[in-house]
Motif scaffolding. Sequence first.
Motif, PDB file in Angstrom:
ATOM      1  N   ASP A 100       0.819  -1.221   0.000  1.00 30.76           N
ATOM      2  CA  ASP A 100       0.000   0.000   0.000  1.00 30.76           C
ATOM      3  C   ASP A 100       0.849   1.266   0.000  1.00 30.76           C
ATOM      4  N   ALA A 101       2.085   1.142   0.413  1.00 31.02           N
ATOM      5  CA  ALA A 101       2.953   2.322   0.456  1.00 31.02           C
ATOM      6  C   ALA A 101       3.261   2.788  -0.956  1.00 31.02           C
ATOM      7  N   ASP A 102       3.392   4.102  -1.133  1.00 30.64           N
ATOM      8  CA  ASP A 102       3.769   4.679  -2.426  1.00 30.64           C
ATOM      9  C   ASP A 102       5.194   5.227  -2.273  1.00 30.64           C
ATOM     10  N   PRO A 103       6.195   4.461  -2.709  1.00 34.63           N
ATOM     11  CA  PRO A 103       7.587   4.872  -2.470  1.00 34.63           C
ATOM     12  C   PRO A 103       7.928   6.265  -3.003  1.00 34.63           C
ATOM     13  N   ALA A 104       7.404   6.615  -4.171  1.00 32.59           N
ATOM     14  CA  ALA A 104       7.721   7.936  -4.736  1.00 32.59           C
ATOM     15  C   ALA A 104       7.121   9.041  -3.868  1.00 32.59           C
ATOM     16  N   GLN A 105       5.898   8.811  -3.401  1.00 29.42           N
ATOM     17  CA  GLN A 105       5.246   9.813  -2.551  1.00 29.42           C
ATOM     18  C   GLN A 105       5.976   9.950  -1.211  1.00 29.42           C
ATOM     19  N   LEU A 106       6.331   8.822  -0.633  1.00 26.05           N
ATOM     20  CA  LEU A 106       7.048   8.865   0.653  1.00 26.05           C
ATOM     21  C   LEU A 106       8.416   9.522   0.490  1.00 26.05           C
ATOM     22  N   ALA A 107       9.065   9.272  -0.638  1.00 22.57           N
ATOM     23  CA  ALA A 107      10.369   9.898  -0.889  1.00 22.57           C
ATOM     24  C   ALA A 107      10.216  11.414  -0.966  1.00 22.57           C
ATOM     25  N   ASN A 108       9.154  11.868  -1.622  1.00 20.26           N
ATOM     26  CA  ASN A 108       8.913  13.308  -1.677  1.00 20.26           C
ATOM     27  C   ASN A 108       8.608  13.877  -0.299  1.00 20.26           C
ATOM     28  N   LEU A 109       7.902  13.105   0.529  1.00 21.61           N
ATOM     29  CA  LEU A 109       7.644  13.577   1.895  1.00 21.61           C
ATOM     30  C   LEU A 109       8.955  13.698   2.673  1.00 21.61           C
ATOM     31  N   LEU A 110       9.785  12.678   2.586  1.00 20.37           N
ATOM     32  CA  LEU A 110      11.042  12.676   3.359  1.00 20.37           C
ATOM     33  C   LEU A 110      11.943  13.835   2.949  1.00 20.37           C
ATOM     34  N   GLY A 127       9.229  22.637   2.273  1.00 19.43           N
ATOM     35  CA  GLY A 127      10.143  21.822   1.472  1.00 19.43           C
ATOM     36  C   GLY A 127       9.523  21.423   0.148  1.00 19.43           C
ATOM     37  N   GLY A 128       8.246  21.043   0.195  1.00 18.28           N
ATOM     38  CA  GLY A 128       7.557  20.666  -1.039  1.00 18.28           C
ATOM     39  C   GLY A 128       7.476  21.834  -2.015  1.00 18.28           C
ATOM     40  N   GLN A 184      13.994  19.419   3.736  1.00 18.78           N
ATOM     41  CA  GLN A 184      14.239  20.772   3.223  1.00 18.78           C
ATOM     42  C   GLN A 184      13.444  21.812   4.023  1.00 18.78           C
ATOM     43  N   GLY A 185      12.181  21.551   4.226  1.00 16.99           N
ATOM     44  CA  GLY A 185      11.360  22.507   4.969  1.00 16.99           C
ATOM     45  C   GLY A 185      11.785  22.598   6.418  1.00 16.99           C
ATOM     46  N   GLY A 186      12.063  21.448   7.020  1.00 15.05           N
ATOM     47  CA  GLY A 186      12.517  21.443   8.410  1.00 15.05           C
ATOM     48  C   GLY A 186      13.823  22.193   8.583  1.00 15.05           C
ATOM     49  N   SER A 187      14.709  22.082   7.595  1.00 18.63           N
ATOM     50  CA  SER A 187      15.982  22.809   7.666  1.00 18.63           C
ATOM     51  C   SER A 187      15.768  24.318   7.617  1.00 18.63           C
ATOM     52  N   LEU A 188      14.850  24.741   6.749  1.00 16.38           N
ATOM     53  CA  LEU A 188      14.555  26.174   6.683  1.00 16.38           C
ATOM     54  C   LEU A 188      13.961  26.661   8.008  1.00 16.38           C
ATOM     55  N   LEU A 189      12.986  25.924   8.522  1.00 10.28           N
ATOM     56  CA  LEU A 189      12.338  26.351   9.767  1.00 10.28           C
ATOM     57  C   LEU A 189      13.324  26.327  10.938  1.00 10.28           C
ATOM     58  N   ALA A 190      14.230  25.365  10.943  1.00 15.27           N
ATOM     59  CA  ALA A 190      15.240  25.313  12.004  1.00 15.27           C
ATOM     60  C   ALA A 190      16.180  26.514  11.917  1.00 15.27           C
TER      61      ALA A 190
END
Lengths: 209, 209
Positions: free
Chosen positions: A153-163, B169-170, A168-174
Motif C-alpha cells: 500500500d505504500a507509495d515509495p515515490a510519494q514517501l520519498a517526496n515527503l522525506l 520543502g515541497g 528541506q522545509g525542516g531545515s529552513l524552519l530550524a
Amino acid sequence: MPRKLTDKGQATRTRILEHAAELIYTKGVHATNNEQLRRAAGVSGSQLNHYFPTKESLVLAVIAWQADRVLAFHRSERFASFNDLDAFREWADFYVGYERAYQEGCSLGSLASEIIKTDLDVHDELASAFDQWRDIFRDGLQHMQQLGRISTDADPAQLANLLLSAFQGGSLLAQVARDITPLKDALQAAIDYVQTFVRSPEIDVLQVR
Amino acid sequence: MPRKLTDKGQATRTRILEHAAELIYTKGVHATNNEQLRRAAGVSGSQLNHYFPTKESLVLAVIAWQADRVLAFHRSERFASFNDLDAFREWADFYVGYERAYQEGCSLGSLASEIIKTDLDVHDELASAFDQWRDIFRDGLQHMQQLGRISTDADPAQLANLLLSAFQGGSLLAQVARDITPLKDALQAAIDYVQTFVRSPEIDVLQVR
C-alpha cells in the motif's frame, strides 16, 4: 570542465571550489564576492578568472560540488541503500545532531532557495541533483517493498517526496527558529509515517489500513 | 511604522508595499531594485525614500505584509481553525491547485530562504511569523484531540512542524522541478499521517498503536 586541466590546475580549481562552497554555505551566494574568495583560497584574480570566468560558472560548479557530496553521503555504506527503517532513523539522527543544519540549513537546498528566482542558468543542474536525491529514498523504499518489509500500500515515490520535503522545509524552519526542533519533529514524523507501513506478522493480524 | 501617516500617506505606503511584495515574490529580493519599484508603484524616488529609507526597512515591511496575508488566509473561515481532517485536505488542495506554488514557491518561505543568510536584521520577524503559522496547525490539532477526533497519542506540535515543513520543502522542490508533484505528494502524505491518528469506534477496536 571544458578543458583538460593539469594535476596542478585541477588542484587549484578544487581549492577554489572548496572555499567557494564554504563561503556560499555560510554567507549566502549574494554576499560572496571575488575578493573574499581570492583571499580564502589564496589565489590571484587572474587565476580565479581562469577557472571561473563568471559568477554563473562558479555557482554551477558549487552546485555540482554540493550535489556530489550530498549524493555520495546518502549512497555511503552507512545508510545501506536505505533498505530498512533503521537507515532512515540513522539518517535523521545525523542531521539532527549536525549543528550546521540549523545554523546554515541544507548545503544544497539553501543554495537552491537563494538562486531559484535569479536569472542564473542553473535550473537543470538543481533539478537533476534533487531528482537523484529523491530517487535514493524511493529506490530504498521500493526495495523494502520488494523484500516485504513494507506494505504494498505504500507509495515509495510519494514517501520519498515527503522525506525530502520534510528535510528541506525542516531545515529552513530550524534556521529561522535557530533551533533544531522543527527539523527533528518533521523528520521523526515523516519516518514514523513510513513506519506505519512496516509489515510484521503481529501487525498483519490487526492491519487496519 | 514609526510615524503616524495621513490617509493619503498610508495609501501610498500600501501601494509601494504591494508592488514591492509582488516584485520580490516574482524576481527575488536581490533582483528587486528601487528603479523597478518606483516604476511599478508609480512613485518618485523621494517618496520611496520617505516611506522606506533602506532596503532593510522595505524587506521588513514586506515580511510583515506577507506574514499578515498568510496568517489571515490560514485563519479564515474556510479552514475552520483546522479542527478536522477536511480542513487540512482543503488547505492542501488549495496550494496544489495554486500555480504560483510551483512557479514562485511560498510567498513567505521563499523570501525567508533568500535572506536568512544575509546581514539584514529581519530574523525576529521571520521567526515570529513562522511560529504563529505553525501554532495555527498545532492549535487545530490540539482542539481535534480535545474533541476526541484524533488519538491522545498524536503530538500536535510535532505534526504541526511536519505539516509546515512538508509545505515549505515541497514548495522548494516543486519550484526546482517546475512540477507540483513534490508538494502534492508531501502534503498528501503528511495529512495521511495525521489521518492515522483519527479515532473512530471501528479503529479503536483494532488499535495497534
